[in-house]
Design a protein around this motif. Structure first.
Motif, PDB file in Angstrom:
ATOM      1  N   PHE A  36      50.376  45.257  82.457  1.00  0.00           N
ATOM      2  CA  PHE A  36      50.884  44.007  83.002  1.00  0.00           C
ATOM      3  C   PHE A  36      52.394  43.916  82.816  1.00  0.00           C
ATOM      4  O   PHE A  36      52.938  44.451  81.856  1.00  0.00           O
ATOM      5  N   ASN A  38      54.387  42.112  81.271  1.00  0.00           N
ATOM      6  CA  ASN A  38      54.584  41.169  80.175  1.00  0.00           C
ATOM      7  C   ASN A  38      55.227  41.892  78.998  1.00  0.00           C
ATOM      8  O   ASN A  38      54.993  43.099  78.817  1.00  0.00           O
ATOM      9  N   THR A  66      49.867  47.881  88.217  1.00  0.00           N
ATOM     10  CA  THR A  66      50.107  46.654  87.463  1.00  0.00           C
ATOM     11  C   THR A  66      49.140  45.550  87.883  1.00  0.00           C
ATOM     12  O   THR A  66      48.712  45.480  89.031  1.00  0.00           O
ATOM     13  N   ASN A  68      48.087  41.167  86.947  1.00  0.00           N
ATOM     14  CA  ASN A  68      48.626  39.914  86.426  1.00  0.00           C
ATOM     15  C   ASN A  68      47.823  39.357  85.257  1.00  0.00           C
ATOM     16  O   ASN A  68      48.329  38.576  84.462  1.00  0.00           O
ATOM     17  N   GLU A  72      41.283  40.920  86.403  1.00  0.00           N
ATOM     18  CA  GLU A  72      41.570  41.808  87.530  1.00  0.00           C
ATOM     19  C   GLU A  72      41.438  43.266  87.111  1.00  0.00           C
ATOM     20  O   GLU A  72      40.863  44.091  87.833  1.00  0.00           O
ATOM     21  N   PRO A 137      46.648  31.970  82.059  1.00  0.00           N
ATOM     22  CA  PRO A 137      46.869  32.885  83.185  1.00  0.00           C
ATOM     23  C   PRO A 137      45.688  33.097  84.130  1.00  0.00           C
ATOM     24  O   PRO A 137      45.875  33.134  85.341  1.00  0.00           O
ATOM     25  N   GLN A 138      44.482  33.262  83.614  1.00  0.00           N
ATOM     26  CA  GLN A 138      43.339  33.497  84.496  1.00  0.00           C
ATOM     27  C   GLN A 138      42.060  33.129  83.769  1.00  0.00           C
ATOM     28  O   GLN A 138      41.971  33.270  82.543  1.00  0.00           O
ATOM     29  N   GLU A 171      48.881  31.990  87.597  1.00  0.00           N
ATOM     30  CA  GLU A 171      49.716  33.119  87.188  1.00  0.00           C
ATOM     31  C   GLU A 171      50.927  32.605  86.418  1.00  0.00           C
ATOM     32  O   GLU A 171      51.459  31.528  86.695  1.00  0.00           O
ATOM     33  N   ASN A 172      51.373  33.417  85.447  1.00  0.00           N
ATOM     34  CA  ASN A 172      52.434  32.973  84.544  1.00  0.00           C
ATOM     35  C   ASN A 172      53.691  32.501  85.272  1.00  0.00           C
ATOM     36  O   ASN A 172      54.262  31.465  84.928  1.00  0.00           O
ATOM     37  N   TRP A 193      56.505  34.755  78.747  1.00  0.00           N
ATOM     38  CA  TRP A 193      56.393  33.480  79.457  1.00  0.00           C
ATOM     39  C   TRP A 193      56.486  32.275  78.539  1.00  0.00           C
ATOM     40  O   TRP A 193      57.038  31.238  78.922  1.00  0.00           O
ATOM     41  N   THR A 270      58.954  42.782  88.833  1.00  0.00           N
ATOM     42  CA  THR A 270      58.867  41.365  89.220  1.00  0.00           C
ATOM     43  C   THR A 270      60.060  40.893  90.039  1.00  0.00           C
ATOM     44  O   THR A 270      60.041  39.787  90.564  1.00  0.00           O
TER      45      THR A 270
END
Length: 345
Positions: A36, A38, A66, A68, A72, A137-138, A171-172, A193, A270
């Motif tokens: 990710f 991050n 990648t 998120n 996923e 996030p999810q 999403e962040n 984040w 990003t």
């Protein structure tokens, strides 16, 4: 065919008998690796960007992908379109449980810490979250489970009522924008984040997740591998872990270089790099370690039930296989990690 049906079909031969176990086929031609964008995935970002994975993998092609959030990546693993991934502890447990302990193995840790509940400045306590919108996030990801478990401990219900906390999954990057607009009042977020929300959007820390764990240690990011891939290509997984160790050692030896590499990688992935204060704060909040804190996983499995994400606590016995990890660590003159019984069924 769904991943789970496919998994069942692959695990049985005619007459209901179990298929022969996978055999070592030598180094893989390719390994598809997930991670990710991050800071909590710093080792992966460094390993890919500095070519440390590729160096150890030799003739095996590295194909990075990648994601998120964890769910996923789990779908990709169970659908066999991914071979290994850096991922949160919650989705790792979920993947193991959904596949009835067959599809995945935890082979290393990556990051401890680096998740916080950050909120609008006027929110002073858990009780002040009633009627507020808080994001993770999810659905079912590590921070989602942590948030809902903590709310349950605070006797706060999740829902849209005036006395409840409205938990949404966003999403962040979108959470940051929504927070700035005033559409949400907080987020349980991983680094960078949480730092961006604090330094770029004026949030404050209501709770650092470290305070909920003995010694402040809990697995934010681990390395998960498809069990079949591990059985067929142990040399490739060992090489991946060596690259992971090299990336971690680089970060621990030269924090400034690590920050620069991670920031460059984040910009490439990003489209935006982090400001220096955000990057510094994010790195200060994490610990890069190949120890996955195996002893925390039974509690993490129970937390998913308390959070309402799982109906029953997953049996995590057999989730871990640290054989290759401890081989790599021993060869490097480092102490082995404790499996805490997580490798025994």
């Amino acid at each position: 065919m769904t991943a789970f049906v496919a998994l069942a079909a692959c695990s049985r031969a005619g007459g209901g008998e179990a298929a022969a176990p996978a055999q070592d086929k030598g180094p893989a031609a390719e390994i598809r690796l997930g991670y990710f964008p991050n800071v909590t995935h710093a080792a992966a970002l460094i390993g890919v960007d500095k070519g440390l994975f590729a160096k150890e993998l030799g003739g095996t092609k590295l194909t990075p992908q990648t994601f998120n959030a964890g769910p996923e990546a789990v779908n990709a693993l169970l659908g066999e379109s991914l071979d290994a991934t850096f991922i949160g502890s919650g989705p790792a447990i979920n993947a193991f449980a959904k596949s009835k302990g067959e599809a995945v193995r935890l082979v290393a840790g990556a990051t401890s810490g680096g998740a916080q509940l950050v909120v609008k400045p006027e929110i002073a306590s858990a009780a002040d979250l009633r009627g507020k919108v808080i994001t993770a996030p999810q659905l079912g990801n590590t921070q989602d489970v942590s948030l809902k478990k903590w709310l349950s401990d605070q006797k706060l219900g999740v829902g849209a009522g005036a006395d409840q906390v409205n938990v949404t999954n966003t999403e962040n990057a979108q959470s940051l924008d929504l927070f700035k607009k005033g559409d949400i009042q907080g987020a349980w977020a991983p680094e960078p984040w949480s730092s961006r929300l604090v330094l770029d959007a004026g949030a404050k820390v209501l709770l650092d997740e470290k305070t909920l764990w003995d010694g402040g240690k809990f697995p934010t990011t681990v390395l998960l591998v498809r069990a079949e891939f591990l059985a067929e290509h142990p040399q490739t997984v060992e090489a991946l872990i060596r690259g992971h160790l090299a990336a971690t050692d680089l970060a621990l030896a030269d924090k400034s270089e690590a920050k620069q590499v991670v920031n460059n990688a984040l910009k490439a992935l990003t489209g935006k790099s982090l400001g220096e204060p955000v990057l510094d704060r994010a790195f200060d909040n994490i610990e890069l370690t190949l120890d996955p804190q195996a002893g925390t996983f039974p509690r993490l499995a129970e937390d998913a039930v308390t959070a309402g994400v799982a109906k029953e606590a997953a049996d995590v016995a057999g989730l871990a296989d640290f054989t290759l990890l401890n081989k790599v660590l021993t060869a490097a003159g480092k102490p082995p990690v404790d499996s805490a019984g997580l490798d025994k069924k």
